[in-house]
Design a protein around this motif. Structure first.
Motif, PDB file in Angstrom:
ATOM      1  N   VAL A 180      28.303 -34.714  -6.259  1.00 26.03           N
ATOM      2  CA  VAL A 180      28.166 -33.359  -5.636  1.00 26.03           C
ATOM      3  C   VAL A 180      29.687 -32.619  -5.892  1.00 26.03           C
ATOM      4  N   ALA A 181      29.567 -31.587  -6.405  1.00 25.62           N
ATOM      5  CA  ALA A 181      30.804 -30.761  -6.878  1.00 25.62           C
ATOM      6  C   ALA A 181      31.134 -29.294  -6.411  1.00 25.62           C
ATOM      7  N   SER A 182      32.073 -28.967  -5.854  1.00 30.37           N
ATOM      8  CA  SER A 182      32.290 -27.623  -5.678  1.00 30.37           C
ATOM      9  C   SER A 182      33.580 -27.194  -6.561  1.00 30.37           C
ATOM     10  N   GLU A 183      34.069 -25.868  -6.328  1.00 27.18           N
ATOM     11  CA  GLU A 183      35.173 -25.497  -7.186  1.00 27.18           C
ATOM     12  C   GLU A 183      36.426 -26.018  -6.562  1.00 27.18           C
ATOM     13  N   LEU A 194      27.302 -18.003  -3.058  1.00 23.97           N
ATOM     14  CA  LEU A 194      27.507 -19.071  -3.340  1.00 23.97           C
ATOM     15  C   LEU A 194      26.389 -19.461  -4.219  1.00 23.97           C
ATOM     16  N   VAL A 195      26.835 -19.830  -5.545  1.00 19.76           N
ATOM     17  CA  VAL A 195      25.726 -20.350  -6.961  1.00 19.76           C
ATOM     18  C   VAL A 195      25.504 -21.884  -6.695  1.00 19.76           C
ATOM     19  N   HIS A 196      24.089 -22.189  -6.570  1.00 20.16           N
ATOM     20  CA  HIS A 196      23.800 -23.560  -6.313  1.00 20.16           C
ATOM     21  C   HIS A 196      23.051 -24.045  -7.508  1.00 20.16           C
ATOM     22  N   TYR A 197      23.446 -25.147  -8.085  1.00 21.77           N
ATOM     23  CA  TYR A 197      22.605 -25.804  -9.249  1.00 21.77           C
ATOM     24  C   TYR A 197      22.230 -27.345  -8.464  1.00 21.77           C
ATOM     25  N   ARG A 198      20.910 -27.518  -8.722  1.00 19.11           N
ATOM     26  CA  ARG A 198      20.521 -28.857  -8.007  1.00 19.11           C
ATOM     27  C   ARG A 198      19.938 -29.394  -9.311  1.00 19.11           C
ATOM     28  N   VAL A 199      20.213 -30.609  -9.926  1.00 16.54           N
ATOM     29  CA  VAL A 199      19.571 -31.195 -10.934  1.00 16.54           C
ATOM     30  C   VAL A 199      19.003 -32.748 -10.749  1.00 16.54           C
ATOM     31  N   LEU A 200      17.620 -32.878 -10.718  1.00 19.50           N
ATOM     32  CA  LEU A 200      17.186 -34.097 -10.504  1.00 19.50           C
ATOM     33  C   LEU A 200      16.801 -34.999 -11.809  1.00 19.50           C
ATOM     34  N   TYR A 201      17.217 -36.207 -11.687  1.00 18.00           N
ATOM     35  CA  TYR A 201      16.756 -37.087 -12.939  1.00 18.00           C
ATOM     36  C   TYR A 201      15.606 -37.825 -12.525  1.00 18.00           C
ATOM     37  N   GLY A 202      14.649 -37.552 -13.124  1.00 20.05           N
ATOM     38  CA  GLY A 202      13.236 -38.004 -12.702  1.00 20.05           C
ATOM     39  C   GLY A 202      12.866 -37.603 -11.311  1.00 20.05           C
ATOM     40  N   PRO A 203      11.560 -38.078 -10.951  1.00 22.10           N
ATOM     41  CA  PRO A 203      10.903 -37.433  -9.923  1.00 22.10           C
ATOM     42  C   PRO A 203      11.814 -37.932  -8.402  1.00 22.10           C
ATOM     43  N   ALA A 249      32.481 -25.551  -0.562  1.00 12.45           N
ATOM     44  CA  ALA A 249      32.275 -24.616  -1.503  1.00 12.45           C
ATOM     45  C   ALA A 249      32.003 -23.076  -1.297  1.00 12.45           C
ATOM     46  N   GLN A 250      32.622 -22.390  -2.141  1.00 12.11           N
ATOM     47  CA  GLN A 250      32.679 -20.899  -1.585  1.00 12.11           C
ATOM     48  C   GLN A 250      31.978 -20.165  -2.788  1.00 12.11           C
ATOM     49  N   GLU A 251      32.143 -20.791  -4.075  1.00  7.39           N
ATOM     50  CA  GLU A 251      31.675 -20.054  -5.236  1.00  7.39           C
ATOM     51  C   GLU A 251      30.665 -20.830  -5.979  1.00  7.39           C
ATOM     52  N   HIS A 252      30.665 -21.981  -6.192  1.00  5.57           N
ATOM     53  CA  HIS A 252      29.762 -22.946  -6.887  1.00  5.57           C
ATOM     54  C   HIS A 252      29.416 -24.433  -6.185  1.00  5.57           C
ATOM     55  N   LEU A 253      28.255 -24.524  -6.307  1.00  7.87           N
ATOM     56  CA  LEU A 253      27.923 -26.068  -5.623  1.00  7.87           C
ATOM     57  C   LEU A 253      27.092 -26.448  -6.575  1.00  7.87           C
ATOM     58  N   VAL A 254      27.592 -27.747  -7.066  1.00  7.71           N
ATOM     59  CA  VAL A 254      26.296 -28.536  -8.006  1.00  7.71           C
ATOM     60  C   VAL A 254      26.039 -30.019  -7.426  1.00  7.71           C
ATOM     61  N   VAL A 255      24.705 -30.452  -7.358  1.00 10.82           N
ATOM     62  CA  VAL A 255      24.516 -31.532  -6.894  1.00 10.82           C
ATOM     63  C   VAL A 255      23.497 -32.170  -7.697  1.00 10.82           C
ATOM     64  N   THR A 256      23.632 -33.488  -8.103  1.00 11.03           N
ATOM     65  CA  THR A 256      22.718 -34.230  -9.015  1.00 11.03           C
ATOM     66  C   THR A 256      22.094 -35.342  -8.409  1.00 11.03           C
ATOM     67  N   GLY A 257      20.971 -35.745  -9.013  1.00 12.69           N
ATOM     68  CA  GLY A 257      20.449 -36.943  -8.390  1.00 12.69           C
ATOM     69  C   GLY A 257      19.127 -36.611  -7.633  1.00 12.69           C
ATOM     70  N   SER A 258      18.085 -37.891  -7.710  1.00 14.17           N
ATOM     71  CA  SER A 258      16.937 -37.726  -7.142  1.00 14.17           C
ATOM     72  C   SER A 258      16.633 -38.592  -5.894  1.00 14.17           C
ATOM     73  N   ARG A 259      17.862 -39.044  -5.307  1.00 16.13           N
ATOM     74  CA  ARG A 259      17.607 -39.912  -4.211  1.00 16.13           C
ATOM     75  C   ARG A 259      18.065 -39.403  -3.051  1.00 16.13           C
ATOM     76  N   SER A 260      18.536 -38.293  -2.734  1.00 17.13           N
ATOM     77  CA  SER A 260      18.931 -37.760  -1.585  1.00 17.13           C
ATOM     78  C   SER A 260      17.884 -37.855  -0.463  1.00 17.13           C
ATOM     79  N   ARG A 261      18.410 -38.438   0.817  1.00 15.14           N
ATOM     80  CA  ARG A 261      17.318 -38.349   1.891  1.00 15.14           C
ATOM     81  C   ARG A 261      18.021 -38.233   3.216  1.00 15.14           C
ATOM     82  N   SER A 262      19.504 -38.137   3.308  1.00 16.92           N
ATOM     83  CA  SER A 262      20.091 -37.880   4.449  1.00 16.92           C
ATOM     84  C   SER A 262      19.992 -36.509   4.964  1.00 16.92           C
TER      85      SER A 262
END
Length: 239
Positions: free
Chosen positions: A179-182, A124-133, A94-107
């Motif tokens: 997880v997605a980049s350009e 780098l423009v970052h979006y993090r979207v959780l689904y629930g707590p 990721a150099q321009e955009h990084l999108v990450v979704t989900g509420s279970r990350s722990r690594s």
């Protein structure tokens, strides 16, 4: 156009970018209902005029032209180590955009790779979207560290570069994981080894990644903002 969409969105932030608007105009991505209402208000025209080029394609039925797309080479990642390596690879790309979704990350390795990417690449423009707590305390601490690295109110790079949101109504909007980049993306799919694991994913190329970037930005636009330490610490870790 992005400014006009932002002005009509909660908090003045829609998550829409110029590249997403271009993809709508070219018919590469179908505009969601939320943005259709806004665009109809901006242009003063109905959906039948603005979105016919998208809906005509969707209405062709189940023919190959409507449901099949060549997304290039896909690679299935089986096993936790392979999946983690693929996700970290996307973050590194990721150099321009990084999108990450989900509420279970722990690594720790994965979360630290995201933090390192944001620290090393201020644009780098970052979006993090959780689904629930969040499901794990590690994710809460990661969100706190993101706010130490970036200020969502900062515009020194010409735009907002940190977007944190939570979709609370997971009954209507089920959780999704990617997880997605350009350049590439990894989408987590049901495990091929056990029902209790999240250890299988698909590594996707540039075209599919562009669609997931748009997906994540639209999800953020409809999410509740959690862009302060106070808002993050109010999140109760799900048991």
């Amino acid at each position: 156009m992005v400014e006009q969409i932002d002005a009509r969105s909660p908090g003045g932030e829609s998550g829409v970018t110029a590249s997403l608007v271009s993809a709508w105009e070219l018919g590469k991505i179908r505009t969601s209902a939320r943005y259709r209402r806004v665009l109809c208000a901006v242009y003063g025209q109905g959906p039948e005029a603005l979105f016919a080029h998208q809906d005509d394609t969707a209405a062709r039925g189940p023919g190959p032209a409507a449901v099949e797309r060549d997304l290039g080479a896909l690679r299935v990642l089986v096993g936790y180590r392979a999946l983690l390596a693929g996700m970290v690879e996307v973050v590194h790309d990721a150099q321009e955009h990084l999108v990450v979704t989900g509420s279970r990350s722990r690594s720790t390795a994965y979360l630290e790779s995201i933090e390192a990417a944001l620290a090393a690449r201020p644009g780098l423009v970052h979006y993090r979207v959780l689904y629930g707590p969040p499901r794990h305390g590690e994710l809460v601490r990661h969100l706190e560290r993101l706010l130490e690295i970036r200020d969502p109110a900062d515009r020194s790079m010409g735009c907002k570069t940190l977007h944190l949101g939570i979709v609370a109504d997971t009954a209507r909007t089920p959780e999704r994981f990617f997880v997605a980049s350009e350049r590439d993306a990894v989408a987590i799919i049901p495990s091929v080894s056990t029902a209790e694991s999240f250890d299988t994913g698909i590594l996707l190329g540039k075209e599919a990644a562009a669609g997931l970037l748009a997906h994540g930005r639209e999800a953020y636009a409809g999410a509740r903002r959690i862009e302060s330490i106070e808002a993050i610490r109010e999140l109760a870790v799900a048991k």
